[in-house]
Design a protein around this motif. Structure first.
Motif, PDB file in Angstrom:
ATOM      1  N   SER A  78      75.267  40.022  45.768  1.00  0.00           N
ATOM      2  CA  SER A  78      74.655  41.125  46.513  1.00  0.00           C
ATOM      3  C   SER A  78      74.527  42.371  45.639  1.00  0.00           C
ATOM      4  N   VAL A  79      75.577  42.691  44.863  1.00  0.00           N
ATOM      5  CA  VAL A  79      75.508  43.848  43.967  1.00  0.00           C
ATOM      6  C   VAL A  79      74.386  43.654  42.959  1.00  0.00           C
ATOM      7  N   ARG A  80      74.306  42.471  42.383  1.00  0.00           N
ATOM      8  CA  ARG A  80      73.285  42.224  41.360  1.00  0.00           C
ATOM      9  C   ARG A  80      71.877  42.321  41.942  1.00  0.00           C
ATOM     10  N   ARG A  81      71.665  41.717  43.080  1.00  0.00           N
ATOM     11  CA  ARG A  81      70.319  41.696  43.663  1.00  0.00           C
ATOM     12  C   ARG A  81      69.881  43.075  44.148  1.00  0.00           C
ATOM     13  N   PHE A  82      70.793  43.806  44.806  1.00  0.00           N
ATOM     14  CA  PHE A  82      70.411  45.061  45.437  1.00  0.00           C
ATOM     15  C   PHE A  82      70.778  46.289  44.609  1.00  0.00           C
ATOM     16  N   GLN A  83      71.458  46.080  43.457  1.00  0.00           N
ATOM     17  CA  GLN A  83      71.756  47.149  42.498  1.00  0.00           C
ATOM     18  C   GLN A  83      72.481  48.324  43.143  1.00  0.00           C
ATOM     19  N   ARG A  84      73.474  47.989  43.975  1.00  0.00           N
ATOM     20  CA  ARG A  84      74.284  49.013  44.624  1.00  0.00           C
ATOM     21  C   ARG A  84      75.610  48.415  45.039  1.00  0.00           C
ATOM     22  N   ALA A  85      76.551  49.291  45.369  1.00  0.00           N
ATOM     23  CA  ALA A  85      77.847  48.820  45.850  1.00  0.00           C
ATOM     24  C   ALA A  85      77.639  48.019  47.127  1.00  0.00           C
ATOM     25  N   SER A  86      78.381  46.938  47.240  1.00  0.00           N
ATOM     26  CA  SER A  86      78.236  46.120  48.445  1.00  0.00           C
ATOM     27  C   SER A  86      78.682  46.893  49.687  1.00  0.00           C
ATOM     28  N   TYR A  87      79.584  47.857  49.524  1.00  0.00           N
ATOM     29  CA  TYR A  87      79.977  48.662  50.681  1.00  0.00           C
ATOM     30  C   TYR A  87      78.845  49.593  51.111  1.00  0.00           C
ATOM     31  N   ARG A  88      78.009  50.016  50.189  1.00  0.00           N
ATOM     32  CA  ARG A  88      76.840  50.829  50.576  1.00  0.00           C
ATOM     33  C   ARG A  88      75.910  50.000  51.444  1.00  0.00           C
ATOM     34  N   LEU A  89      75.792  48.704  51.148  1.00  0.00           N
ATOM     35  CA  LEU A  89      74.991  47.830  52.014  1.00  0.00           C
ATOM     36  C   LEU A  89      75.565  47.809  53.426  1.00  0.00           C
ATOM     37  N   VAL A  90      76.900  47.762  53.537  1.00  0.00           N
ATOM     38  CA  VAL A  90      77.544  47.794  54.857  1.00  0.00           C
ATOM     39  C   VAL A  90      77.161  49.077  55.584  1.00  0.00           C
ATOM     40  N   LEU A  91      77.275  50.196  54.890  1.00  0.00           N
ATOM     41  CA  LEU A  91      76.979  51.487  55.515  1.00  0.00           C
ATOM     42  C   LEU A  91      75.507  51.602  55.908  1.00  0.00           C
ATOM     43  N   GLU A  92      74.631  51.087  55.069  1.00  0.00           N
ATOM     44  CA  GLU A  92      73.190  51.198  55.327  1.00  0.00           C
ATOM     45  C   GLU A  92      72.684  50.205  56.368  1.00  0.00           C
ATOM     46  N   ARG A  93      73.271  49.012  56.409  1.00  0.00           N
ATOM     47  CA  ARG A  93      72.730  47.934  57.232  1.00  0.00           C
ATOM     48  C   ARG A  93      73.663  47.427  58.318  1.00  0.00           C
ATOM     49  N   GLY A  94      74.946  47.733  58.208  1.00  0.00           N
ATOM     50  CA  GLY A  94      75.931  47.132  59.103  1.00  0.00           C
ATOM     51  C   GLY A  94      76.339  45.781  58.542  1.00  0.00           C
ATOM     52  N   GLU A  95      77.428  45.243  59.055  1.00  0.00           N
ATOM     53  CA  GLU A  95      77.943  43.965  58.536  1.00  0.00           C
ATOM     54  C   GLU A  95      77.303  42.790  59.270  1.00  0.00           C
ATOM     55  N   VAL A  96      76.004  42.726  59.199  1.00  0.00           N
ATOM     56  CA  VAL A  96      75.275  41.609  59.793  1.00  0.00           C
ATOM     57  C   VAL A  96      74.668  40.789  58.664  1.00  0.00           C
ATOM     58  N   PRO A  97      74.583  39.494  58.828  1.00  0.00           N
ATOM     59  CA  PRO A  97      74.020  38.668  57.754  1.00  0.00           C
ATOM     60  C   PRO A  97      72.561  39.049  57.458  1.00  0.00           C
ATOM     61  N   PHE A  98      72.142  38.758  56.243  1.00  0.00           N
ATOM     62  CA  PHE A  98      70.744  38.953  55.882  1.00  0.00           C
ATOM     63  C   PHE A  98      69.884  38.029  56.733  1.00  0.00           C
ATOM     64  N   SER A  99      68.688  38.477  57.038  1.00  0.00           N
ATOM     65  CA  SER A  99      67.777  37.628  57.806  1.00  0.00           C
ATOM     66  C   SER A  99      67.224  36.535  56.899  1.00  0.00           C
ATOM     67  N   PRO A 100      66.819  35.403  57.484  1.00  0.00           N
ATOM     68  CA  PRO A 100      66.228  34.338  56.669  1.00  0.00           C
ATOM     69  C   PRO A 100      64.992  34.817  55.893  1.00  0.00           C
ATOM     70  N   GLN A 101      64.270  35.776  56.454  1.00  0.00           N
ATOM     71  CA  GLN A 101      63.066  36.288  55.792  1.00  0.00           C
ATOM     72  C   GLN A 101      63.378  37.056  54.510  1.00  0.00           C
ATOM     73  N   SER A 102      64.608  37.533  54.366  1.00  0.00           N
ATOM     74  CA  SER A 102      64.974  38.308  53.184  1.00  0.00           C
ATOM     75  C   SER A 102      65.076  37.436  51.932  1.00  0.00           C
ATOM     76  N   GLY A 103      65.285  36.141  52.146  1.00  0.00           N
ATOM     77  CA  GLY A 103      65.490  35.246  51.011  1.00  0.00           C
ATOM     78  C   GLY A 103      66.899  35.322  50.444  1.00  0.00           C
ATOM     79  N   ALA A 104      67.752  36.144  51.067  1.00  0.00           N
ATOM     80  CA  ALA A 104      69.146  36.271  50.633  1.00  0.00           C
ATOM     81  C   ALA A 104      69.998  35.385  51.540  1.00  0.00           C
ATOM     82  N   ASP A 105      70.106  34.144  51.169  1.00  0.00           N
ATOM     83  CA  ASP A 105      70.824  33.143  51.973  1.00  0.00           C
ATOM     84  C   ASP A 105      72.295  33.533  52.121  1.00  0.00           C
TER      85      ASP A 105
END
Length: 163
Positions: A78-105
């Motif tokens: 996740s860090v490599r793909r989105f070029q940010r701290a994985s905790y920032r992803l939590v803050l920005e998106r919530g702890e929900v899985p990526f959608s199938p459309q994102s391509g991030a299985d």
């Protein structure tokens, strides 16, 4: 602090906690300090420090399992793909899985704190410091503390408040 304040602080951490260089010696120093802290405080942690092409440091303390190493692998992705701290992803998106459309299985990517991008001047983000074993915000905090210590920065200037 609001979520927006937390996001702004994590962005500042990402931009200011920059390593002058990243090699085996640096990874060993940072990783060993995290391991020593985990043992001293009785924390069950897996620690991984790497460049994108290879692992430079790995440690697991008592109480961890293969699940922690699997969480680390997914946080690294996740860090490599989105070029940010994985905790920032939590803050920005919530702890929900990526959608199938994102391509991030979900088998390979996770939104959970503990993965921190390692930036070097002139090269950008070249790897990650990743922790698993505590709740995500605390995993993130352990990584930030270690980088502050290594860089001679004051932990309090970069610490997220208790949630």
């Amino acid at each position: 602090m609001t979520t927006e304040d937390d996001i702004a602080l994590v962005k500042r951490q990402e931009l200011e906690l920059v390593l002058p260089a990243l090699d085996e010696a640096v990874a060993f120093e940072i990783g060993s300090s995290i391991r020593a802290r985990a043992l001293e405080e009785g924390l069950s942690l897996v620690v991984d420090i790497r460049t994108w092409d290879r692992q430079l440091f790995f440690s697991a303390t008592p109480g961890t399992s293969a699940d922690n190493a699997e969480w680390v692998r997914r946080k690294i992705n996740s860090v490599r793909r989105f070029q940010r701290a994985s905790y920032r992803l939590v803050l920005e998106r919530g702890e929900v899985p990526f959608s199938p459309q994102s391509g991030a299985d979900v088998a390979d990517y996770v939104i959970a704190g503990g993965g921190f991008p390692l930036r070097v001047p002139g090269a950008g983000i070249i790897g990650s410091l990743t922790i698993s074993g505590l709740p995500g915000r605390k995993d993130h905090g352990v990584a930030v503390d270690a980088l502050c210590d290594h860089l001679g920065r004051n932990r309090a200037d970069f610490a997220l408040p208790e949630a």
